[in-house]
Motif scaffolding. Structure first.
Motif, PDB file in Angstrom:
ATOM      1  N   PRO A  31      -4.113   0.677  -3.267  1.00  0.00           N
ATOM      2  CA  PRO A  31      -3.161   0.602  -2.093  1.00  0.00           C
ATOM      3  C   PRO A  31      -2.527  -0.662  -1.918  1.00  0.00           C
ATOM      4  CG  PRO A  31      -5.391   1.499  -1.730  1.00  0.00           C
ATOM      5  CD  PRO A  31      -5.363   0.873  -3.069  1.00  0.00           C
ATOM      6  N   ALA A  32      -1.221  -0.580  -1.418  1.00  0.00           N
ATOM      7  CA  ALA A  32      -0.642  -1.762  -0.932  1.00  0.00           C
ATOM      8  C   ALA A  32      -0.589  -1.560   0.713  1.00  0.00           C
ATOM      9  CB  ALA A  32       0.949  -1.843  -1.480  1.00  0.00           C
ATOM     10  N   LEU A  33      -0.636  -0.601   1.083  1.00  0.00           N
ATOM     11  CA  LEU A  33      -0.806  -0.486   2.439  1.00  0.00           C
ATOM     12  C   LEU A  33      -1.884   0.780   2.972  1.00  0.00           C
ATOM     13  CD1 LEU A  33       0.220  -0.853   5.501  1.00  0.00           C
ATOM     14  CD2 LEU A  33       1.706   0.967   5.306  1.00  0.00           C
ATOM     15  N   TRP A  56      -4.776  -1.148  10.090  1.00  0.00           N
ATOM     16  CA  TRP A  56      -3.931  -1.143   9.073  1.00  0.00           C
ATOM     17  C   TRP A  56      -4.289  -2.446   8.083  1.00  0.00           C
ATOM     18  CZ3 TRP A  56       1.413   1.016   9.607  1.00  0.00           C
ATOM     19  CH2 TRP A  56       1.424   1.693  10.770  1.00  0.00           C
ATOM     20  N   TYR A  57      -4.360  -2.156   6.866  1.00  0.00           N
ATOM     21  CA  TYR A  57      -4.791  -3.208   5.732  1.00  0.00           C
ATOM     22  C   TYR A  57      -3.413  -3.058   4.895  1.00  0.00           C
ATOM     23  CZ  TYR A  57      -9.558  -2.496   7.242  1.00  0.00           C
ATOM     24  OH  TYR A  57     -10.716  -2.666   8.022  1.00  0.00           O
ATOM     25  N   ASP A  58      -3.141  -4.391   4.119  1.00  0.00           N
ATOM     26  CA  ASP A  58      -2.202  -4.566   3.409  1.00  0.00           C
ATOM     27  C   ASP A  58      -2.597  -5.570   2.308  1.00  0.00           C
ATOM     28  OD1 ASP A  58      -0.419  -7.117   4.139  1.00  0.00           O
ATOM     29  OD2 ASP A  58      -0.710  -5.954   5.804  1.00  0.00           O
ATOM     30  N   ASN A  59      -1.747  -5.518   1.443  1.00  0.00           N
ATOM     31  CA  ASN A  59      -1.933  -6.739   0.451  1.00  0.00           C
ATOM     32  C   ASN A  59      -0.940  -7.792   0.506  1.00  0.00           C
ATOM     33  OD1 ASN A  59       0.497  -5.370  -0.601  1.00  0.00           O
ATOM     34  ND2 ASN A  59      -0.193  -4.876  -2.529  1.00  0.00           N
ATOM     35  N   ARG A 117      -0.332  -9.628   3.689  1.00  0.00           N
ATOM     36  CA  ARG A 117      -1.020 -10.590   4.565  1.00  0.00           C
ATOM     37  C   ARG A 117      -2.549 -10.918   4.018  1.00  0.00           C
ATOM     38  NH1 ARG A 117      -2.739  -8.506   9.079  1.00  0.00           N
ATOM     39  NH2 ARG A 117      -2.334  -6.550   8.375  1.00  0.00           N
ATOM     40  N   THR A 152      -9.923  -8.275   2.258  1.00  0.00           N
ATOM     41  CA  THR A 152      -8.974  -8.218   3.235  1.00  0.00           C
ATOM     42  C   THR A 152      -9.612  -8.489   4.379  1.00  0.00           C
ATOM     43  OG1 THR A 152      -8.898  -5.643   3.359  1.00  0.00           O
ATOM     44  CG2 THR A 152      -7.340  -6.716   1.590  1.00  0.00           C
ATOM     45  N   ALA A 179      -2.742   6.114   2.076  1.00  0.00           N
ATOM     46  CA  ALA A 179      -2.794   5.015   1.491  1.00  0.00           C
ATOM     47  C   ALA A 179      -1.380   4.980   0.650  1.00  0.00           C
ATOM     48  CB  ALA A 179      -3.669   4.844   0.282  1.00  0.00           C
ATOM     49  N   ALA A 185       1.596   0.260  -4.274  1.00  0.00           N
ATOM     50  CA  ALA A 185       2.617  -0.671  -4.619  1.00  0.00           C
ATOM     51  C   ALA A 185       3.353  -0.366  -5.739  1.00  0.00           C
ATOM     52  CB  ALA A 185       1.732  -2.029  -4.843  1.00  0.00           C
TER      53      ALA A 185
END
Length: 129
Positions: free
Chosen positions: A40-42, A56-59, A61, A67, A116, A119
């Protein structure tokens, strides 16, 4: 009313649910994209057993595992960097690394839903031209 509608797309969009284990070393979750999963990117996670926050998690930040940068879209402290609710973004999904004590976040004994976004659309890159 506003509705955002998504469909599973191999390598691009995954929608599913998992059971929290309340363990610091949780089980890996292979995202359900109708294929083999993807990194996942987001990633958005929501506890569906109780009225808890959206995480929310992202690649971007947090480009490295675990993460630790989280966006909590429905709270007054929107962006957090926390030792709670950390996870790893893996090649096929994600793995919770914490009991998620921050507001019953992501790994207590509850059911969680997620969406999800990948990317890169691996399955879509293989189309014949």
């Amino acid at each position: 009313y506003i509705a955002y509608c998504f469909a599973r797309t191999p390598g691009l969009i995954a929608i599913g649910k998992y059971e929290g284990a309340n363990q610091a070393n949780g089980s890996p979750v292979i995202v359900d994209d109708g294929g083999a999963g993807f990194k996942p990117a987001l990633l958005l996670i929501k506890n569906i057993d109780s009225a808890e926050d959206w995480y929310w998690y992202d690649n971007i930040r947090s480009p490295y595992n675990p993460t630790a940068s989280i966006i909590v879209s429905n709270d007054t402290i929107v962006e957090r960097t926390s030792a709670d609710n950390q996870l790893d973004l893996t090649a096929t999904g994600f793995k919770i690394n914490d009991t998620g004590t921050l507001n019953a976040g992501t790994n207590t004994n509850n059911t969680y839903c997620y969406i999800a976004f990948g990317a890169e659309a691996f399955a879509l890159n293989n189309r014949a031209t």
